[in-house]
Motif scaffolding. Structure first.
Motif, PDB file in Angstrom:
ATOM      1  N   HIS A  82     -10.740  30.478  27.826  1.00 56.52           N
ATOM      2  CA  HIS A  82     -11.638  29.340  27.668  1.00 56.52           C
ATOM      3  C   HIS A  82     -11.419  28.399  28.845  1.00 56.52           C
ATOM      4  O   HIS A  82     -10.445  28.539  29.579  1.00 56.52           O
ATOM      5  N   ALA A  84     -12.070  24.146  30.296  1.00 58.60           N
ATOM      6  CA  ALA A  84     -12.427  22.759  30.016  1.00 58.60           C
ATOM      7  C   ALA A  84     -13.180  22.249  31.238  1.00 58.60           C
ATOM      8  O   ALA A  84     -12.679  22.368  32.352  1.00 58.60           O
ATOM      9  N   TYR A 107     -16.888  17.724  18.000  1.00 56.36           N
ATOM     10  CA  TYR A 107     -15.900  16.881  18.660  1.00 56.36           C
ATOM     11  C   TYR A 107     -14.540  17.141  18.038  1.00 56.36           C
ATOM     12  O   TYR A 107     -14.426  17.233  16.807  1.00 56.36           O
ATOM     13  N   ARG A 108     -13.527  17.257  18.886  1.00 55.50           N
ATOM     14  CA  ARG A 108     -12.148  17.416  18.423  1.00 55.50           C
ATOM     15  C   ARG A 108     -11.242  16.531  19.261  1.00 55.50           C
ATOM     16  O   ARG A 108     -11.494  16.329  20.442  1.00 55.50           O
ATOM     17  N   ARG A 110      -7.593  16.493  20.701  1.00 62.36           N
ATOM     18  CA  ARG A 110      -6.479  17.406  20.948  1.00 62.36           C
ATOM     19  C   ARG A 110      -5.150  16.660  20.890  1.00 62.36           C
ATOM     20  O   ARG A 110      -4.887  15.785  21.708  1.00 62.36           O
ATOM     21  N   VAL A 116     -12.363  16.356  23.128  1.00 63.90           N
ATOM     22  CA  VAL A 116     -13.181  17.396  23.755  1.00 63.90           C
ATOM     23  C   VAL A 116     -14.320  17.724  22.803  1.00 63.90           C
ATOM     24  O   VAL A 116     -14.248  17.461  21.607  1.00 63.90           O
ATOM     25  N   GLU A 118     -15.888  21.048  21.507  1.00 66.46           N
ATOM     26  CA  GLU A 118     -15.814  22.503  21.488  1.00 66.46           C
ATOM     27  C   GLU A 118     -17.236  23.031  21.450  1.00 66.46           C
ATOM     28  O   GLU A 118     -17.950  22.842  20.467  1.00 66.46           O
ATOM     29  N   GLU A 128     -14.607  23.807  26.506  1.00 69.39           N
ATOM     30  CA  GLU A 128     -14.332  22.434  26.112  1.00 69.39           C
ATOM     31  C   GLU A 128     -15.050  21.541  27.117  1.00 69.39           C
ATOM     32  O   GLU A 128     -14.779  21.603  28.316  1.00 69.39           O
TER      33      GLU A 128
END
Length: 163
Positions: A82, A84, A107-108, A110, A116, A118, A128
């Motif tokens: 993945h 970012a 939205y997450r 971290r 970030v 996702e 991200e």
């Protein structure tokens, strides 16, 4: 510093176009490795880019004085790979693109440190996406000291930390 990364997709052209849209850059064919590949270019000061290969492409070492190339391999749709990426778009604009494409996105936060979005391209590969406020959080918290302090706070000490 990362200059570029590569990912795979069912529709490399479309995926490169969406990534280019998130960046405000361009998408073009990327023929050096395997037919059907595309690339998203950010147009930033680092010349950041993401190569997008047809799903199942595997990079293999060439004999002698030749570049590596791609072949088709497994049919798996998931990968640990993945990336970012930074975007100048707002959270709402990124989520609207995800909704338009029919891709899961949320939205997450971290580790309680930086946010970030996702974005699951084609429902199988995560990118991200960091909006400007998220980029600021990331740069302020994901330093070597910030990371080692986090590890210590959760009781994990890196075995081979170097400065």
């Amino acid at each position: 510093m990362i200059f570029h990364v590569s990912i795979e997709a069912d529709d490399p052209r479309h995926i490169a176009q969406v990534i280019a849209e998130l960046w405000g850059g361009i998408a073009t064919p990327f023929p050096p490795v395997i037919e059907g590949s595309w690339v998203a270019l950010a147009g930033d000061t680092r010349n950041s880019l993401i190569e997008v290969y047809p799903r199942g492409t595997e990079l293999v070492e060439a004999e002698g004085d030749a570049d590596s190339y791609g072949v088709h391999g497994s049919e798996s749709r998931r990968s640990a790979t993945h990336i970012a990426i930074a975007s100048s778009l707002s959270q709402e604009e990124v989520l609207a693109i995800a909704q338009r494409e029919g891709w899961p996105a949320k939205y997450r936060k971290r580790g309680g440190a930086f946010g970030v979005i996702e974005l699951w391209i084609e429902g199988s590969q995560m990118i991200e996406v960091l909006t400007p406020p998220m980029q600021k959080e990331y740069r302020e918290t994901l330093t070597i000291k910030g990371w080692t302090d986090y590890l210590a706070s959760v009781g994990v000490m890196p075995e081979a930390a170097t400065a």
